[in-house]
Design a protein around this motif. Structure first.
Motif, PDB file in Angstrom:
ATOM      1  N   ASP A   1      50.110  50.473  53.487  1.00 51.30           N
ATOM      2  CA  ASP A   1      50.861  51.674  53.132  1.00 51.30           C
ATOM      3  C   ASP A   1      52.232  51.317  52.586  1.00 51.30           C
ATOM      4  O   ASP A   1      52.698  51.896  51.586  1.00 51.30           O
TER       5      ASP A   1
ATOM      6  N   GLN B   1      45.613  48.743  62.640  1.00 51.74           N
ATOM      7  CA  GLN B   1      46.792  49.570  62.410  1.00 51.74           C
ATOM      8  C   GLN B   1      47.878  48.787  61.693  1.00 51.74           C
ATOM      9  O   GLN B   1      48.558  49.311  60.802  1.00 51.74           O
ATOM     10  N   SER B   2      48.041  47.515  62.100  1.00 52.87           N
ATOM     11  CA  SER B   2      49.042  46.671  61.448  1.00 52.87           C
ATOM     12  C   SER B   2      48.718  46.471  59.973  1.00 52.87           C
ATOM     13  O   SER B   2      49.606  46.528  59.105  1.00 52.87           O
TER      14      SER B   2
ATOM     15  N   GLU C   1      46.932  48.477  58.104  1.00 50.62           N
ATOM     16  CA  GLU C   1      47.102  49.741  57.407  1.00 50.62           C
ATOM     17  C   GLU C   1      48.579  50.015  57.117  1.00 50.62           C
ATOM     18  O   GLU C   1      48.924  50.505  56.037  1.00 50.62           O
ATOM     19  N   ARG C   2      49.447  49.682  58.113  1.00 49.97           N
ATOM     20  CA  ARG C   2      50.885  49.875  57.875  1.00 49.97           C
ATOM     21  C   ARG C   2      51.378  48.996  56.746  1.00 49.97           C
ATOM     22  O   ARG C   2      52.187  49.417  55.906  1.00 49.97           O
TER      23      ARG C   2
END
Length: 198
Positions: free
Chosen positions: A155, A148-149, A151-152
């Protein structure tokens, strides 16, 4: 006498008892250690197969009888783990090694076997399995957080007006934002894994 005492002591230390059953009469003979394993006082009269079955965990009994009957019919030994319930309600796990006995005509007339109390080993295995499962859950959780980190970050890098790139500990190129490729004119597949001399 000396050999019997040595055998009894070896069985006590190894928590291994032995038994012999006559199939015709269903009479059992138990060693002293087996009485201790079952948590029962040694009786004057020998136990029967039915009385022994009464101490076996009900979830294990039918499967044990099925395997015993099949092995006896086929003339082969068998191994089986079963649980017993002591008079005080404590559940113990036994590892059985059983051999059928035959008369001169080949008919099964008895069984001889050993029963080892492996309760502590089973509990240790279950505890180890729980720790392993918990560790796997922690690894999965941390992996998901890391994903998730990443991906953030990607993004953010893709949406930002600035250009970003990323290098690993070996100073190899691992990531570049779209803006980075627009400015440099390089191709993503050409840059991945290159060193700092690009």
């Amino acid at each position: 006498q000396e050999s019997e005492r040595a055998l009894a002591e070896a069985q006590r230390l190894g928590q291994i008892g032995h038994f012999h059953a006559e199939l015709e009469t269903e009479q059992l003979e138990w060693s002293d250690e087996l009485w201790r394993i079952y948590g029962l006082p040694r009786e004057e009269t020998a136990p029967t197969v039915d009385s022994a079955y009464s101490h076996m965990h009900p979830d294990d009994l039918n499967e044990y009888v099925r395997i015993r009957d099949a092995a006896t019919a086929e003339g082969r030994a068998f191994s089986k783990e079963v649980r017993i319930i002591r008079p005080d309600g404590e559940i113990r796990t036994l590892a059985l090694e059983v051999n059928p006995e035959f008369n001169h005509t080949g008919k099964a007339v008895g069984i001889f076997g050993t029963a080892q109390d492996i309760t502590e080993r089973k509990l240790a295995e279950e505890e180890l399995a729980r720790h392993r499962e918990h560790l796997e859950e922690l690894v999965e959780e941390q992996t998901a957080k890391l994903r998730q980190s990443e991906e953030r970050f990607r993004d953010f890098a893709e949406s930002a007006s600035d250009w970003f790139w990323e290098m690993n500990a070996d100073l190899k190129f691992t990531f570049g934002s779209e803006r980075y490729y627009e400015i440099t004119g390089w191709q993503r597949e050409d840059e991945y894994g290159r060193g700092r001399d690009f």
